[in-house]
Scaffold this motif. Sequence first.
Motif, PDB file in Angstrom:
ATOM      1  N   GLU A 263       1.030  -1.085  -0.129  1.00 30.24           N
ATOM      2  CA  GLU A 263       0.167   0.179  -0.148  1.00 30.24           C
ATOM      3  C   GLU A 263       0.773   1.673   0.223  1.00 30.24           C
ATOM      4  O   GLU A 263       1.269   1.365   0.814  1.00 30.24           O
ATOM      5  N   SER A 264       1.242   1.818  -1.457  1.00 28.53           N
ATOM      6  CA  SER A 264       1.955   2.768  -1.652  1.00 28.53           C
ATOM      7  C   SER A 264       1.348   4.241  -1.656  1.00 28.53           C
ATOM      8  O   SER A 264       1.587   5.246  -1.888  1.00 28.53           O
ATOM      9  N   ALA A 265      -0.215   3.852  -2.328  1.00 27.64           N
ATOM     10  CA  ALA A 265      -0.970   4.935  -2.799  1.00 27.64           C
ATOM     11  C   ALA A 265      -2.018   5.125  -1.910  1.00 27.64           C
ATOM     12  O   ALA A 265      -3.109   6.317  -2.459  1.00 27.64           O
ATOM     13  N   GLY A 266      -2.271   4.617  -0.602  1.00 22.59           N
ATOM     14  CA  GLY A 266      -3.421   5.299   0.022  1.00 22.59           C
ATOM     15  C   GLY A 266      -4.220   4.158   0.343  1.00 22.59           C
ATOM     16  O   GLY A 266      -4.089   3.436  -1.242  1.00 22.59           O
ATOM     17  N   ARG A 267      -5.313   4.229   1.039  1.00 24.56           N
ATOM     18  CA  ARG A 267      -6.119   3.175   1.371  1.00 24.56           C
ATOM     19  C   ARG A 267      -7.370   3.057   0.572  1.00 24.56           C
ATOM     20  O   ARG A 267      -8.209   2.452   0.307  1.00 24.56           O
ATOM     21  N   GLU A 268      -7.305   4.490  -0.067  1.00 29.75           N
ATOM     22  CA  GLU A 268      -8.593   5.424  -1.027  1.00 29.75           C
ATOM     23  C   GLU A 268      -8.582   4.039  -2.487  1.00 29.75           C
ATOM     24  O   GLU A 268      -9.899   3.243  -2.872  1.00 29.75           O
ATOM     25  N   PHE A 269      -7.166   4.024  -2.839  1.00 28.69           N
ATOM     26  CA  PHE A 269      -6.923   3.610  -4.622  1.00 28.69           C
ATOM     27  C   PHE A 269      -6.857   2.037  -4.219  1.00 28.69           C
ATOM     28  O   PHE A 269      -7.075   1.187  -4.591  1.00 28.69           O
ATOM     29  N   THR A 270      -6.416   1.157  -2.227  1.00 28.94           N
ATOM     30  CA  THR A 270      -6.154   0.216  -2.235  1.00 28.94           C
ATOM     31  C   THR A 270      -7.729  -0.347  -3.069  1.00 28.94           C
ATOM     32  O   THR A 270      -8.529  -1.225  -2.848  1.00 28.94           O
ATOM     33  N   ARG A 271      -9.032   0.954  -1.683  1.00 31.95           N
ATOM     34  CA  ARG A 271     -10.348   0.025  -2.300  1.00 31.95           C
ATOM     35  C   ARG A 271     -10.285   0.029  -3.594  1.00 31.95           C
ATOM     36  O   ARG A 271     -11.637  -0.752  -4.129  1.00 31.95           O
ATOM     37  N   THR A 272     -10.380   0.994  -4.455  1.00 36.56           N
ATOM     38  CA  THR A 272     -10.124   1.246  -5.659  1.00 36.56           C
ATOM     39  C   THR A 272     -10.080  -0.390  -6.493  1.00 36.56           C
ATOM     40  O   THR A 272     -10.593  -1.134  -7.148  1.00 36.56           O
ATOM     41  N   LEU A 273      -8.592  -0.912  -6.094  1.00 38.60           N
ATOM     42  CA  LEU A 273      -8.026  -1.608  -6.656  1.00 38.60           C
ATOM     43  C   LEU A 273      -9.283  -2.933  -6.221  1.00 38.60           C
ATOM     44  O   LEU A 273      -9.132  -4.322  -6.976  1.00 38.60           O
ATOM     45  N   ARG A 274      -9.424  -3.462  -4.826  1.00 35.04           N
ATOM     46  CA  ARG A 274      -9.931  -3.981  -4.058  1.00 35.04           C
ATOM     47  C   ARG A 274     -11.238  -4.538  -5.194  1.00 35.04           C
ATOM     48  O   ARG A 274     -11.463  -5.741  -5.146  1.00 35.04           O
ATOM     49  N   ALA A 275     -12.315  -3.528  -5.609  1.00 36.05           N
ATOM     50  CA  ALA A 275     -13.127  -3.608  -5.782  1.00 36.05           C
ATOM     51  C   ALA A 275     -12.832  -4.267  -7.088  1.00 36.05           C
ATOM     52  O   ALA A 275     -14.565  -4.246  -7.601  1.00 36.05           O
ATOM     53  N   GLN A 276     -12.541  -3.805  -7.697  1.00 32.86           N
ATOM     54  CA  GLN A 276     -11.974  -4.137  -9.381  1.00 32.86           C
ATOM     55  C   GLN A 276     -11.391  -5.932  -8.903  1.00 32.86           C
ATOM     56  O   GLN A 276     -11.368  -6.141 -10.471  1.00 32.86           O
TER      57      GLN A 276
END
Length: 355
Positions: A263-276
């Motif tokens: 997680e280098s780009a922040g939790r919001e982007f993690t959630r974006t990838l997780r949703a995909q």
Amino acid sequence: MSTLFDEAKIGGLGLANRIVLSPMTRNRADRDGVPTDLMATYYAQRAGAGLIVTEGTQPSAIGQGYVTTPGLHTDAQVAGWRKVTDAVHAEGGRIFIQIMHTGRIGHSSLHGGEPQVAPSPVLAEGQTFTYEGLVDNETPRELTTAEVEQTVAEFVEAARNAIRAGADGVELHGANGYLIQQFLASGSNQRTDKYGGSVANRIRFAVEVATEVAKAIGPERVGLRISPANTFNGISETETEELYPALLREIAPLGLAYLHIVESAGREFTRTLRAQWSGTVILSPNNDGAPTGREHGEQAIADGACDLVAFGRQFLANPDLPARFRAGADLNEADPATFYGGDHRGYTDYPALAV
């Protein structure tokens, strides 16, 4: 809601909990890249993890970037890894071997004067530790198109060797500025062939490696690690928010065992990838430089950011980390002076809880 101590699955493999030993370079192989008996002890001590992901392991001689790191390209290395996997399985553990080609990171002295290879001849500023001490990094040699395709084949053969060595699977290291991420990042990839330029071209190498390795050993035995926006090892990415969703769209249909996000780009982007990603996600959380603790792992799962959580320094110093978390026990402090190389000190001598 799931907890760190709930059982889980990756592919068809049952895991005792959701605590993952994060891959950490420890430099305890011999100079031929053969895993040692000490390494077998180290990993067996940590078999209480739901999943062990080993240190980065080079798929070829030219893929080595550091001293005394293990390989998966000779029979002796395979035999050494067999001792490790047997020791882990004897303790009831599960183990994936991480395949890491360091690309431009490293030095020609590590492999007979042959320079490091990379997508493009772009220098990574800094120094590399060799058997002769610290030396300045060198400008790498650009891989030809045919050599890129041969490198894909080297990943495939290393994956086959991992299974031959008794591993439950492999993790492809696409993070932290090593070869796969060097192809993804525009700063290190200035190619004009089918592997460079557009986002679609820059993800091609990662997609080909994942696809061919999945074909060779089964997608349920393959994980991929990524670190969006990570600048480690001089990486300079552009179009991160377009790049990684594009990569996931291409590899999601493969049905890989998991996606491992640093997680280098922040939790919001993690959630974006997780949703995909419809499959399993392992997360190495961003804790502003602090070691990942139980509270960070529980929060990441509660956030819906991941299914399993990877622990590094805490697991390094606490071979029985899951038991300590469950008991709420104090943790041993990691000694940075013994992280890389040396003997058993700071490696296999961290105490476990008294039984």
